[in-house]
Design an enzyme around this catalytic site. Structure first.
Site, PDB file in Angstrom:
ATOM      1  CG  ASP B 107      -2.349   0.412   1.217  1.00 42.77           C
ATOM      2  OD1 ASP B 107      -2.040   1.631   0.206  1.00 42.77           O
ATOM      3  OD2 ASP B 107      -3.210  -0.059   1.411  1.00 42.77           O
ATOM      4  CG  HIS B 109      -3.548   4.414  -0.931  1.00 44.09           C
ATOM      5  ND1 HIS B 109      -3.543   3.147  -1.622  1.00 44.09           N
ATOM      6  CD2 HIS B 109      -4.376   5.248  -2.048  1.00 44.09           C
ATOM      7  CE1 HIS B 109      -4.289   3.258  -2.783  1.00 44.09           C
ATOM      8  NE2 HIS B 109      -4.508   4.247  -2.945  1.00 44.09           N
ATOM      9  CB  SER B 160      -2.666  -3.245   1.431  1.00 44.62           C
ATOM     10  OG  SER B 160      -3.410  -2.264   1.534  1.00 44.62           O
TER      11      SER B 160
END
Ligand code: B12
Lengths: 458, 223
Positions: B107, B109, B160
């Site tokens: 991930d 983000h 994720s």
């Protein structure tokens, strides 16, 4: 210059640019950089309107974005180096970018063209679940509900909640398998709707370069499909993403660069978001050599793109690009609401009107329920979003702004409650693959209402 | 006794003005008065930071201001409060707990996670931010190394999320369940999912993240 030569020059910069600490980049280059140009170019939006129509201000935002990009550069997180570009390089990339391309194949091929502000020619319409997780049993019917909408010029698939019953893990063999499963199921849905030539924007399951490099190859996504490569917010890239770009360039694919700055983040408010979108789009044209660029600026607490501040930024970016370049541009409707709700349709009215009236080349939607609620999306809202975008083409920005503000009044009171609505299986009669009477009634009723406001929908 | 409410208001404003040293000088000056360092910390400093966090929650200020405020508060704590505490033999803890934070493997983000990190910092936690795409084993090692009270995991994707489960499994498998709690968050994470994977808490947003971490440590919320 050949594309490969341009890409090689970018890679040279990746390995030779100045080494910078990531936190310092965030603070100095991005946050302070945006603040600097906002002051220098005196950028302040008119809060009375959503659609900004002061063209002098709009052009200043364009200048500010170039100034910002020259100072800021793009951060490469693997090498911790800064990729920097001069004004001349930015100008050259702008000249080299296409303004008219064919996407898709055969009867489903479409011309993707630059538009002007208040352009009477409608934008292309893109749609699909756009990354929303879909369960395996619902994947094909949900995708079919989009492919069968004639208004769609390109389809953007959902992600698979599981692959062959397994939880998919990024960067594992399951990413490769799930990316191929996405291709297989999308092709099945396209065949059912008899639209196998339509351009598909993927790979949605490519969390890393793995999925992209495998599923864009023989038997997978085609050059005429649209290959996604993102820029990491704010103003960052890495080798995974450059691998994707390198691969798609070699495949001569239609590349889409997308970048989603966050409101209230490093760029601050709406003005900073506008500067960042423009700078990020230019940055992607420099490093990925895409065909077109897209953005879905995001609210930090609601995760949607339909808040007033975000739409102000979009109105400026759309117009700035149309007035100052021939770049192909696109914005996404990402509402808090989901299928079956009136508020979802009003969110579409607001966003698609802004996007269409401000000169974007393509209107993309609808990422219902901000794209995180399993199976909560249907083809009908995409039809509606597209119809609004078509109807708003040719409106003056003043007319469009009236409509947008009325639409916001309708959904503003429920935004915080996140009305995610009902799943596909409750919104569609899957036997006949049509929306239920109730969902269709809501659609008709909202349509009637906005026609009364002066939006010339058919 | 000093008017703590007035002092709170003054400090939270000074943390947001242009001059980065304004708060520092003001704290030194104020502590020369009749307020003790422990009271200053509990009744002025901590609530003033929480007020800055609330402003961000209402979007009256944005991330850059929040980052600056966190840096300034850290300096006040390190350069003024800690030396005074040490001198006064106070056993008052200046940090409300240690937290290791990461966006889990696969991930990238991190915007939400970064906001959570800052909100925790302005609310008096010491946060070790491991960045993005972090493997479960590395998170666990870090938690052991710094003797974390809480591990915070962020995931924005269904692909994720499984790595959150792996983290909890690893913690329990290594017999570290009593050592630290796990709190999870990110747009697709729900209370049900949190319970399903055996994590201890969940926060919908950065404001709630602070409340939940305080609750995990059994600390009172800041007035
Ligand atoms: C911005 C964004 C990106 C940016 C990320 C930049 C960055 N530096 O973070 C970029 C463009 C790089 C990106 C890339 C991708 N993305 Co993305 N992205 C988003 C988007 C639009 C917004 C996320 C965001 O930053 N929101 C704003 C922040 C402030 O909110 P937040 O993260 O939710 O955090 C808040 C709370 O959740 C909470 N919180 C967060 N963490 C924690 C932790 C704890 C402990 C606690 C208590 C609370 C907490 O507090 C925060 C503050 O209030 C979401 C859509 C959405 N609805 O979330 C998609 C989304 C997450 N992305 C998605 C996808 C598919 C991708 C890609 C695979 C796309 C592609 N094909 O390339 C890649 C994958 C990259 C990777 N390997 O991670 C999907 C995931 C779908 C799924 N199956 O789960 C989403 C849902 C969109 C969609 N429907 O397609 N993306």
């Amino acid at each position: 210059m050949q594309k490969i030569d341009r890409l090689l020059k970018v890679i040279d910069k990746v390995y030779s640019g100045p080494i910078v600490n990531e936190k310092e980049f965030d603070h100095q280059n991005v946050a302070a950089g945006v603040a600097r140009v906002i002051e220098k170019y005196q950028i302040a939006f008119n809060k009375e309107q959503i659609i900004q129509s002061d063209d002098k201000l709009i052009d200043r935002v364009w200048e500010a974005a170039i100034d910002f990009l020259v100072g800021c550069g793009i951060y490469h997180t693997d090498t911790q180096r800064l990729i920097k570009f001069s004004r001349q390089e930015i100008k050259a990339a702008l000249t080299a970018a296409p303004s008219d391309v064919t996407i898709g194949l055969g009867a489903d091929a479409r011309q993707f063209k630059t538009r002007q502000v208040e352009d009477p020619r409608p934008p292309l319409v893109g749609g699909g679940p756009i990354g929303t997780p879909l369960s395996e049993d619902q994947y094909v019917p949900i995708m079919q509900s989009y492919f069968q909408e004639p208004i769609l010029d390109i389809v953007v698939p959902g992600t698979l909640a599981t692959s062959y019953g397994r939880q998919v893990r990024a960067r594992s063999p399951l990413e490769v398998i799930a990316s191929w499963q996405e291709v297989d199921l999308v092709q099945e849905a396209a065949a059912k709707a008899d639209r196998t030539g339509l351009s598909v924007m993927g790979v949605e399951m490519a969390m890393s370069d793995l999925g992209h490099l495998s599923a864009i190859s023989r038997g997978g996504y085609r050059p005429e499909d649209t290959h996604i490569v993102a820029l990491i917010s704010e103003m960052k890239t890495n080798n995974d993403l450059l691998n994707k770009a390198a691969h798609s360039l070699r495949q001569e694919g239609v590349i889409l660069g997308f970048y989603n700055p966050i409101l209230g983040g490093l760029g601050g408010g709406a003005e900073g978001v506008a500067v960042l979108i423009l700078a990020g789009w230019l940055a992607m044209h420099l490093i990925y050599l895409p065909t077109s660029v897209e953005s879905c600026p995001t609210h930090p607490f609601l995760s949607n793109s339909t808040t007033p501040d975000i739409m102000r930024a979009i109105s400026v970016v759309g117009a700035a690009v149309s007035r100052n370049s021939h770049l192909l541009s696109e914005f996404m409707t990402s509402p808090v609401s989901g299928p079956g709700t009136e508020s979802l349709l009003f969110e579409c009215v607001a966003m698609a009107t802004v996007v269409s009236a401000c000169g974007a080349s393509r209107a993309l939607g609808v990422r219902s329920g901000v794209g995180v609620v399993e199976n909560h999306c249907t083809g009908l809202e995409t039809r509606f979003n597209g119809e609004v975008a078509h109807a708003a083409a040719g409106l003056s920005r003043t007319q469009a702004d009236e409509i947008v503000r009325q639409a916001i009044e309708q959904y503003k009171p429920v935004m915080d409650q996140k009305p995610v609505g009902i799943p596909f299986s409750a919104a569609y009669d899957t036997e006949i693959m049509q929306p239920t009477r109730a969902w269709l009634d809501t659609y008709e009723q909202v349509k009637g209402e906005v026609i009364n406001w002066g939006l010339p929908m058919e | 006794m000093a008017d703590v409410e007035k002092l709170q208001g003054e400090l939270s404003e000074l943390l947001l003005v242009e001059d980065p040293d304004a708060g520092l000088a003001w704290a030194e000056e104020t502590l020369k008065g009749d307020i003790g360092v422990t009271d200053f910390f509990n009744l002025v400093f901590t609530p003033a930071m929480a007020a800055v966090g609330d402003k961000f929650g209402r979007m009256e200020i944005f991330l850059p201001e929040l980052m600056d405020a966190a840096d300034r508060a850290k300096r006040i704590s390190e350069e003024v409060l800690q030396p005074m505490m040490a001198a006064s033999d106070s056993d008052q803890e200046l940090i409300r707990g240690k937290i290791v934070m990461a966006s889990v493997k696969g991930d990238l983000h991190d915007i939400g996670k970064n906001m959570v990190v800052l909100m925790l910092r302005v609310n008096g936690f010491e946060v070790f931010d491991m960045g993005v795409d972090v493997a479960p084993r590395d998170i666990l090692d870090k938690a052991k190394e710094v003797e974390a009270d809480i591990v915070g995991l962020s995931s924005l994707m269904t692909t994720s999320m499984p790595y959150m489960k792996e983290c909890v499994e690893l913690r329990n498998g290594f017999g570290l369940k009593g050592n630290f709690s796990v709190i999870v968050g990110g747009a697709p994470i729900t209370a049900e999912y949190t319970a399903e994977i055996g994590a201890d808490s969940f926060g919908k947003n950065a404001v709630e993240a602070v409340e939940r971490c305080l609750a995990l440590l059994d600390r009172p919320a800041i007035e």
